[in-house]
Scaffold this active site. Structure first.
Site, short mmCIF file in Angstrom:
data_model
loop_
_atom_site.label_atom_id
_atom_site.label_comp_id
_atom_site.label_asym_id
_atom_site.label_seq_id
_atom_site.Cartn_x
_atom_site.Cartn_y
_atom_site.Cartn_z
N ARG A 566 0.83 -1.21 0.00
CA ARG A 566 0.00 0.00 0.00
C ARG A 566 0.86 1.26 0.00
O ARG A 566 0.50 2.28 -0.59
CB ARG A 566 -0.96 -0.01 1.20
CG ARG A 566 -2.00 -1.12 1.10
CD ARG A 566 -3.08 -0.98 2.15
NE ARG A 566 -3.92 0.18 1.91
CZ ARG A 566 -4.91 0.22 1.01
NH1 ARG A 566 -5.18 -0.85 0.28
NH2 ARG A 566 -5.63 1.30 0.86
N HIS A 599 -4.42 -2.10 -7.34
CA HIS A 599 -5.23 -2.27 -6.13
C HIS A 599 -4.44 -3.12 -5.15
O HIS A 599 -3.59 -3.93 -5.54
CB HIS A 599 -6.56 -2.98 -6.49
CG HIS A 599 -7.30 -3.50 -5.29
ND1 HIS A 599 -8.09 -2.71 -4.50
CD2 HIS A 599 -7.36 -4.76 -4.75
CE1 HIS A 599 -8.61 -3.45 -3.52
NE2 HIS A 599 -8.18 -4.69 -3.65
#
Length: 790
Positions: A566, A599
């Site tokens: 992330r 993602h």
């Protein structure tokens, strides 16, 4: 009259002599001043003079320069002041022309401005940039240390200039790549392709534009031109800094006015680049700001920034580097620790290390410490706050068991939350330990007062920070605080064209791709995949986008994989990503919130759930490798290989493992026939005149005939027997022959059992039949469903 004239001549002669004496005194004074200047700074211009300098006792502060830019004259007045205030004979100031000294060849093109501190022939410190406070502080520290060394109370610590070490490392890698290319070999594993760094230019928004409130408008104009702002600082330049920065203009009539103007208020300093390579940024920015003369800019380029915001002459609102050499010099001047980004974000291989902030320092100085870490060019790849138990602390420091400080260390480490950081940089291990300073707090305060252990000391007995001392130790310690973890990474349809580049970034960040597959998601799968977003306004658009093209799904393994991935991809909005994380994947490849390239799982539990949904019940080894690797690229390679018809049939009918089981079953049946009791064999020999086994099967009520009420699986076994008589006429596939032989041997085994009046079925036959039942079930599986399925 004659006496008067003689008197006047005598007076004139006396005045002339007096004037001559005054002139001589002025010349002597000037010569004395020059002599003092010469004594202040020795000028080294050859290799012999350089070697002679290093052989002498004392601390030498050496201003390394090249002829094109000259020495740093702006620091001379500061050096005089320091020399007069300290009055220490060990302190010497020198200038060294890199163009003429072989030992300084690495500094050619990288020495503006650069100060080397040599003591006893050893390099002990380096300061880049005309940073007066830092230079003064370094002189004070190193002079004190040199006195200790000469008194026998300490030893010199020779260092290597980090900037030059980095250059040498890159040169070695480049040479290795060139050798491999010449030999026709692919680059060796771990060697990064050096594409170079982005071209960068320096811009100054001058005091007149700042005072007029034009800064925001200028920044908007710069961004509108597609130019990226890498660094931005507001600062008020000192007189010494201005004189040094504009030293190439010191012979101009307006120089003093320029100095006065540039020190009249704050300026804004920018480091700029553009696009993937920064190519032509220097010329493009100079074209954007327009001609130096404001009136000329208004006439020739009315849309230029100087035409819109400038006033007159040097009060022209902006400055831009005039060449690559000047840009390098100006970057070193304003941002001495700045490292230009690599082309396409392909940075060289990073090293990782563990940084630990102990409980009390974490409570008091957390933000300051992290700020110092980032300022030094480290990337915080992993971060975790956690409370260690006494047992955990003992395990982590077990190598120190038996030391007198061990119990105190364990108590300290378990007294409150600690901050564990995974730091990444080219020289992460050595760089971090250098920042930490000596382990002993007193020694750190005395010998390295600017070190982190000295500045953030809380307890004189236990230092406040920890760092790994080797690559092996770093790996063990990172594994302790950041155990191997998995996350799901998705390359969305909008980023299909940049898939390979993104995968390169994944490998560079230290991730292992444990499993992967490429597919076009159905609407149902996409809806399940993004079930957590079902209440969002953009949900339908998201599902539609995710089903619009191929999607690349991966399981990534690494320590702290979820947070690490992330962090690498950046904020959801690419616009925000470009501001707060310009090197992130979404900043580089994202187009909008919907089409943001990639993602990632939001937390470890979400990652586990998604992995099971997409890839099934995968298991992983301690190093993050999947035990049953799902890799469609490898599967495609296998599909490309030529296979026989029998192999195709086997692959279509059952998994590889079950095929192996069938082969083993056939071998067992063969052994059963060979080991039949002798009595049974004699009975068979007496039946020469009786019908053969096959004939007997047709005439007598066999096992097959008795199983009319049993499942049709056994009935189907008769068909191959009846077709056996046609084998000579029809060429069958090898797999069909194998099946027939297996079924025939099964039938023969059953007949023999019938002759011995056995009431039980042969276990081998039952196993074979069960295997075939499983095969048929496998054949009825619907296609196009993920393993572990949706």
């Amino acid at each position: 009259m004659r006496q008067k004239v003689e008197s006047n001549e005598e007076t004139l002669s006396t005045d002339t002599c007096d004037n001559a004496n005054v002139a001589d005194k002025k010349i002597d004074k000037m010569a004395g001043r020059r002599k003092a200047e010469i004594q202040l700074q020795m000028h080294i211009e050859s290799q012999e003079e350089w070697e002679d300098l290093l052989s002498k006792e004392g601390l030498n502060v050496i201003d390394v320069y090249q002829e094109w830019c000259g020495p740093c004259t702006g620091m001379v007045s500061n050096f005089k002041k320091i020399k007069n205030e300290m009055g220490d004979p060990l302190l010497k100031f020198c200038t060294a022309k890199a163009d003429m000294i072989d030992s300084l060849d690495k500094y050619r093109g990288h020495c503006e401005p650069c100060f080397l501190f040599y003591a006893g022939g050893c390099l002990v410190a380096v300061v880049r940039g005309a940073n007066s406070p830092k230079i003064l502080r370094t002189i004070t520290e190193q002079l004190k240390q040199e006195h200790k060394c000469l008194d026998g109370g300490s030893e010199r610590k020779e260092i290597k200039d980090p900037f030059i070490a980095q250059l040498e490392s890159k040169e070695k890698e480049t040479e290795k790549e060139e050798e491999e290319e010449e030999e026709g070999r692919p680059p060796s594993k771990g060697v990064q392709s050096q594409e170079g760094v982005k071209e960068v230019t320096v811009a100054l928004i001058k005091p007149d534009a700042v005072e007029a409130g034009k800064v925001d408008q200028i920044l908007e104009d710069i961004k509108a031109a597609g130019i990226e702002i890498l660094k931005h600082e507001e600062r008020k330049l000192t007189e010494d800094e201005v004189r040094q920065f504009y030293s190439h203009l010191q012979d101009q009539d307006f120089f003093e006015d320029l100095v006065k103007f540039m020190t009249s208020g704050p300026s804004h300093v920018l480091a700029l680049t553009k696009g993937k390579t920064g190519e032509n940024i220097i010329d493009e920015f100079r074209d954007l700001i327009g001609p130096t003369d404001v009136e000329e800019a208004k006439t020739q380029k009315p849309e230029s920034l100087r035409a819109k915001h400038g006033q007159q002459t040097f009060m022209n609102a902006l400055h831009g580097s005039s060449s690559a050499d000047m840009a390098t010099r100006e970057l070193a001047f304003f941002f001495p620790d700045f490292v230009a980004p690599h082309v396409d974000g392909k940075a060289p291989k990073l090293q990782r290390t563990l940084a630990l902030v102990r409980p009390e320092a974490f409570r008091l100085h957390k933000d300051e410490i992290i700020s110092k870490i980032r300022e030094s060019g480290f990337k915080v790849a992993m971060q975790k706050e956690m409370q260690l138990t006494k047992e955990m602390a003992e395990e982590f420091y077990k190598e120190h068991t038996g030391q007198e400080y061990f119990d105190q260390l364990v108590t300290n480490m378990s007294s409150g939350p600690v901050l564990a950081l995974g730091l990444a940089r080219e020289d992460a291990i050595e760089g971090w330990r250098s920042m930490l300073g000596p382990k002993e707090v007193d020694k750190a305060k005395e010998e390295a007062p600017e070190s982190l252990r000295a500045k953030f000391a809380v307890d004189d007995a236990i230092n406040s920070l920890h760092g790994s001392d080797s690559e092996d130790t770093a790996k063990k310690e990172l594994d302790f605080f950041f155990p191997m973890e998995q996350t799901v990474a998705v390359i969305k349809p909008d980023a299909e064209g940049t898939k390979d580049e993104i995968i390169d970034r994944i490998h560079e960040a230290g991730f292992k791709i444990a499993a992967r597959k490429e597919t076009k998601l159905t609407k149902e799968i996409a809806e399940e995949f993004y079930a957590d977003h079902k209440d969002k306004d953009y949900y339908n658009d998201l599902v539609e986008h995710m089903t619009s093209g191929p999607t690349y799904l991966m399981v990534l393994s690494r320590e702290g994989a979820v947070d690490g991935w992330r962090s690498l991809i950046g904020p959801t909005d690419p616009t925000q990503a470009k501001e707060v994380s310009p090197d992130s994947i979404r900043a580089t490849y994202g187009k909008s919130i919907l089409e943001n390239a990639v993602h990632g799982s939001s937390d470890p539990e979400h990652a586990k759930k998604t992995i099971k949904t997409i890839f099934g019940d995968l298991k992983f080894t301690p190093d993050g490798t999947a035990l049953e690797t799902i890799d469609e690229e490898a599967e495609k390679d296998e599909e490309d290989k030529p296979v026989s018809d029998s192999t195709k049939d086997a692959e279509e009918s059952s998994p590889e493992v079950k095929s192996q089981q069938l082969e083993e079953q056939r071998a067992k049946e063969e052994e059963t026939r060979q080991e039949t009791p002798k009595e049974e064999t004699k009975e068979e020999e007496k039946t020469d005149e009786q019908p053969s086994t096959e004939e007997k099967t047709e005439e007598q009520p066999s096992t097959e005939q008795k199983t009319d009420e049993q499942p049709s699986t056994e009935k189907q076994e008769e068909a191959p027997k009846e077709e056996k008589t046609e084998e000579s006429k029809t060429e069958e596939k090898p797999s069909e022959e194998t099946e027939q032989k297996t079924e025939e041997s099964t039938a023969q085994g059953e007949e023999k059992k019938e002759e011995t009046q056995s009431e039980e079925k042969a276990p081998d036959t039952q196993t074979t039949e069960e295997s075939k039942e499983e095969e048929k079930k496998e054949e009825t599986k619907p296609e196009g469903v993920f393993e572990g399925g949706f």
